[in-house]
Design an enzyme around this catalytic site. Structure first.
Site, PDB file in Angstrom:
ATOM      1  CG  ASP A 132      -2.175   0.783   1.060  1.00 23.62           C
ATOM      2  OD1 ASP A 132      -2.296   1.475   0.031  1.00 23.62           O
ATOM      3  OD2 ASP A 132      -3.044   0.713   1.941  1.00 23.62           O
ATOM      4  CD  GLU A 189      -0.307   6.149  -3.185  1.00 20.64           C
ATOM      5  OE1 GLU A 189      -0.802   5.081  -3.553  1.00 20.64           O
ATOM      6  OE2 GLU A 189      -0.218   6.508  -1.980  1.00 20.64           O
ATOM      7  CG  ASP A 204      -8.544   4.604  -0.212  1.00 20.85           C
ATOM      8  OD1 ASP A 204      -8.281   3.395  -0.290  1.00 20.85           O
ATOM      9  OD2 ASP A 204      -7.945   5.391   0.547  1.00 20.85           O
TER      10      ASP A 204
END
Length: 780
Positions: A416, A419, A482
């Site tokens: 995960d 970014e 998400d």
């Protein structure tokens, strides 16, 4: 970034150097170099105090032309750079005449026109695809700050549509959009993207890859409506024009340049269930989920532990929270005894409270500020630092903690984040932090994926990754990030996945039911159908669990139905996955990719092809109604055997156990006999469904390790009869079901039986050919 003020003026505060004349060309065996001047240099007086742009063309691969445009080339070159597979021995043809000079790579050619109004035109198989016209290239200076940019403008033709540029949730067609390729954690409901890829694909059968890991600013017909513009900061712009003639071939050439996707293990195509993000869970909760799925006969293949398997506020320390999981190794062993693969969440951040933080600081494993301090902030985790994957020792250290988890029984990792990488920092290897912002995601996933390949073997490595950039397709699988629990968000997720597929990524998933909030039962059931007809399928959420019985009992039945359906389709899906690794063509395909000759498909973004034979149109409303488009030809609904003629839009109403799921004509669809799991012997008792064959076809069925287990060649004879020829049967039992038929066939070396969806042919000897004839040719 916009540089002009309308069609005539330059924006205030900018100074542009735009070439108008090809002053001199230099030709060698492999390279063509042009000196471009911003004024007419015919008179020698003009050849002083003048700026020049140097443009170089070369051919790194067949059908690919590399373009490098430079003003001042003396700057220090700092990485990272994208990894590209250039061939030094690629054949290049250069011709120089009085009027033009051309460079040819395969069927792709660039022609530079000499004279006072210079232009360069790109031609594929003799057909114009695009051009860089008069004053198209430019060097730009912001006068106040002396910041410089390089710009290119490529022509857009009438009816040309642009796709790609990564996983984008805005409309699928990029025309009219401004796109900055800068990775951000922005969810699925904005113009931001977790996966920015500076590659775009045109429906005219070519693509452009801008070879810059840093931010590339694209104006897709949004500054000048007839131009595809892109720009970068600095003094150099490098890009590749990629030919192919068809969108599929362009993707094949692009991924030959930047890397093909690896083949995910067969088990990863099954159903994944997670703990969800901020829910409370322990081993008892997990067992309630796992056992509840088994009791309801829902095949579950992977269980994933999200963030809170570790102690709060000290992620990542790679240690199980012993207050919640006192016996993690035993727990994982007990779950494995239930036939599950196991995954855990990780990220590349080390919180200050983590027991690993001091060690990472002492050994220099974290990204630093310019003054030598470790870069830290409190977003996500208090005082967290970021692992510096440009440091080989930091990579080994990070992997060492994954190894411990792997030895416990963990099979895969959800990589995960990655970014929000700062740019006011110093990397261990001196990398340019602007270039590292996006490229960091590539290094992060590369480190984890390549270690998994070594630890588990190349056919058993898989990630669940969120961030990426060009080349990241080599490390599957990626998911959409998400999304909200709404039909709008479900549709935007699909757009993102199709866009990513058009950017070279072969495998993609999304959070079934939506990540944020809790979906109503209606939406959850509709999303299940979409999710199980995606390349990879995961139930995941934020504040609530995603097991079906918390929605309603029908959701249990719907999940069982579509999971079983996907398992039965695995002989087809796994072969499609294998082809993806060889071609770079994604499993989930935008309609324009499979039907580029049909202009009606150019803007279609609420349906897709799953492989080359199946059309899927998810339902995005509470009424169960759907409008979908079928290209020309006969289409057969997989579940009902209804046949429909295409070439038009259709409307239908579907219950929760169905949706538009059509097989195109002239196709063979192998279906397995195991609905209990995704990884089994696909060739054993396989049934090949034939849909209106008009041309010779060959179907390949692989085992769960990617090796060929059975092939069937089906030849269509002039009289309309079929010859079915097996190869490498290895004592496998197989049969045919002929669908879309109005007459019964007679069979040599086999038996014919009526079945609900057509006629079934069981060979007497599965190792020899079967000949099928028909009373008359009444195929629909």
């Amino acid at each position: 970034m916009k540089f002009t003020d309308g069609n005539w003026l330059i924006r205030e505060g900018l100074d542009l150097i735009t070439p108008v004349q090809l002053f001199r060309e230099t030709v060698n065996e492999k390279q063509l170099t042009l000196l471009l001047a911003p004024i007419d240099l015919s008179e020698r007086a003009n050849q002083l105090d003048v700026s020049m742009l140097t443009v170089t063309y070369s051919a790194p691969l067949p059908d690919v032309i590399k373009v490098t445009c430079v003003r001042h080339k003396g700057g220090v070159k700092r990485g990272p750079e994208f990894t590209v597979a250039e061939q030094e021995d690629e054949a290049t043809v250069i011709k120089n005449t009085k009027t033009d000079v051309t460079l040819t790579s395969g069927s792709l050619q660039v022609k530079a026109i000499k004279g006072p109004r210079w232009t360069s035109e790109y031609v594929y198989n003799g057909q114009h695809i695009t051009s860089s016209g008069f004053k198209g290239k430019a060097h730009v200076t912001r006068t106040a700050t002396k910041e410089t940019f390089m710009r290119e403008e490529l022509d857009l033709s009438v009816g040309e549509t642009i796709y790609g540029l990564g996983e984008r949730f805005t409309p699928l067609v990029r025309n009219g959009q401004v796109v900055d390729t800068w990775n951000k954690d922005g969810g699925t409901s904005s113009e931001q993207s977790y996966k920015n890829v500076p590659f775009y694909l045109s429906n005219k059968g070519y693509g452009v890859f801008v070879n810059h890991p840093e931010n590339v600013s694209f104006e897709a017909g949004s500054e000048k409506v007839s131009k595809m513009q892109f720009s970068v900061t600095g003094e150099t712009l490098e890009y590749y024009i990629i030919g192919g003639g068809s969108p599929k071939k362009v993707l094949e050439n692009y991924t030959a340049l930047t890397g093909k996707p690896a083949l995910p293990p067969a088990w990863s195509f099954g159903l994944w269930l997670t703990t969800s993000f901020t829910t409370d869970y322990d081993e008892q909760t997990v067992n309630t989920f796992v056992d509840g799925m088994a009791e309801r006969h829902i095949p579950l293949r992977v269980f994933h532990f999200d963030c809170f398997w570790m102690k709060a506020l000290q992620w990542c320390d790679f240690q199980w929270d012993k207050d919640v999981f006192p016996d993690p190794k035993g727990m994982l062993s007990r779950l494995k005894e239930k036939g599950l693969k196991l995954s855990v969440w990780i990220n590349p951040y080390i919180a200050q409270a983590s027991p690993l933080f001091d060690e990472a600081v002492e050994k220099g494993y974290l990204i630093k500020k310019k003054n030598g301090d470790v870069w830290q902030w409190d977003k996500w985790q208090p005082g967290m630092g970021i692992v510096d994957f440009t440091n080989a020792q930091a990579c080994h250290w990070y992997i060492s903690h994954l190894e411990k988890l792997h030895k416990m029984g963990v099979d895969s990792f959800k990589t995960d984040f990655g970014e929000r990488i700062p740019t006011d920092v110093v990397f261990y290897d001196g990398s340019d932090p602007m270039k590292m912002h996006n490229y960091y995601a590539y290094l992060y996933n590369q480190v984890v994926f390549q270690w998994l390949e070594k630890a588990r073997g190349k056919n058993d490595a898989v990630l669940f990754a969120r961030s990426s950039t060009a080349g990241g397709q080599k490390f599957p699988v990626h998911w959409g990030g998400d999304c909200d629990a709404s039909y709008v968000s479900m549709a935007e997720s699909l757009r993102g996945g199709l866009s990513l597929g058009l950017s070279g990524f072969g495998f993609w998933s999304h959070d079934i039911g939506g990540f944020e909030s809790t979906a109503p039962a209606d939406l959850y059931k509709r999303w299940i159908a979409f999710g199980l007809l995606s390349s990879h399928s995961r139930l995941h959420g934020s504040k609530s669990y995603r097991v079906p019985w918390i929605y309603d009992e029908e959701a249990v039945d719907v999940l069982r139905f579509f999971t079983s359906l996907k398992h039965s389709l695995m002989p087809y899906l796994y072969q499609q996955a294998y082809e993806t690794t060889k071609t770079g063509i994604p499993m989930m395909r935008a309609m324009m990719l499979e039907f580029p000759e049909d202009p009606a498909c150019d803007y279609v973004d609420r349906q897709y092809m799953l492989g080359d034979a199946l059309l899927v149109a998810p339902i995005f409303n509470e009424e169960g109604r759907v409008n979908y488009y079928l290209p020309k030809g006969t289409w057969t609904h997989l579940l009902t055997n209804e046949t429909v003629e295409g070439g038009t839009w259709k409307e239908g109403h579907y219950d929760y156990f169905s949706l538009p799921l059509f097989v195109r004509s002239d196709a063979i669809l192998p279906i397995g006999d195991n609905i209990a799991k995704p990884d089994y012997d696909y060739a054993d008792n396989v049934t090949c469904h034939l849909f209106g064959l008009q041309t010779n076809k060959k179907v390949t069925i692989r085992d769960a390790h990617g090796k060929i287990a059975l092939t069937l060649a089906v030849n269509v004879n002039i009289d309309g009869s079929y010859d079915v020829i097996p190869d490498n049967p290895m004592n496998k039992q197989w049969q045919l079901i002929i669908r879309d038929m109005t007459t019964l066939p007679s069979v040599e070396n086999g038996e014919v039986d009526l079945v609900e969806n057509g006629v079934s042919i069981v060979p007497e000897d599965t190792s020899t050919a079967v000949n099928i004839t028909f009373e008359c040719d009444k195929r629909r």
